[in-house]
Design an enzyme around this catalytic site. Sequence first.
Site, mmCIF file in Angstrom:
data_model
loop_
_atom_site.group_PDB
_atom_site.id
_atom_site.type_symbol
_atom_site.label_atom_id
_atom_site.label_comp_id
_atom_site.label_asym_id
_atom_site.label_seq_id
_atom_site.Cartn_x
_atom_site.Cartn_y
_atom_site.Cartn_z
ATOM 1 N N VAL A 155 -2.828 -3.530 -3.503
ATOM 2 C CA VAL A 155 -3.283 -5.081 -3.762
ATOM 3 C C VAL A 155 -3.902 -5.290 -2.308
ATOM 4 O O VAL A 155 -5.022 -6.084 -2.431
ATOM 5 C CB VAL A 155 -1.998 -5.928 -3.760
ATOM 6 C CG1 VAL A 155 -2.361 -7.428 -3.492
ATOM 7 C CG2 VAL A 155 -1.618 -5.781 -5.081
ATOM 8 N N GLU A 156 -3.645 -4.789 -1.267
ATOM 9 C CA GLU A 156 -4.222 -5.060 -0.056
ATOM 10 C C GLU A 156 -5.526 -4.291 0.259
ATOM 11 O O GLU A 156 -6.301 -4.617 1.222
ATOM 12 C CB GLU A 156 -3.346 -4.889 1.195
ATOM 13 C CG GLU A 156 -2.050 -5.619 1.301
ATOM 14 C CD GLU A 156 -2.320 -7.230 1.602
ATOM 15 O OE1 GLU A 156 -3.454 -7.384 2.187
ATOM 16 O OE2 GLU A 156 -2.089 -8.101 1.041
ATOM 17 N N GLY A 157 -6.034 -3.653 -0.914
ATOM 18 C CA GLY A 157 -7.342 -3.093 -0.615
ATOM 19 C C GLY A 157 -7.238 -1.905 0.297
ATOM 20 O O GLY A 157 -8.600 -1.596 0.787
#
Length: 122
Positions: free
Chosen positions: A86-88
Site C-alpha cells: 500500500v505504501e508503494g
Amino acid sequence: MCTTLALALAGSDGLITIAGGDLMNAIIDNHEAPMVISSIMKQNCTERGRRIVERGMDIAAGSAICRGDRNYLGNAYMSLPIAITVEGANIMTRSFQIIGQGLTRCHPDFQDLLASLMMPKS
C-alpha cells in the site's frame, strides 16, 4: 542473531527513521515540495520498519509466534506485506518515483526539454 545485536540494530533503525521524519517535517515547514526525497524516505522508512519488526520477532522469540491477546508483535508482523504494498515500496513504484522524478527534477536540461515539448507548434 544475538539478542543484544538485534536490539541495537532495531533501535538504530528506529532513530534513523525518526530523524528522517524530522528532516521531512522541517523541509515541508519551509514550504518546499521534496518529491524525490519524500519518495526515498517513504521507501526507506517502510524497509526500516519491516526490519524493526523482524528483529523484534527475533528478540521476543517464541512468544512472538504464539497467536493471542498478549502477542504484541504478531499483528505488526502479519501487516508488513500490506504496508509494503500500500505504501508503494514495491520495486516498480520505487523505481518510477525515485529514478523518474529524480531525472525530471535534477537533470539540468530536462526541464527545458519538457517545456519545449509542451510548447504549441508554430
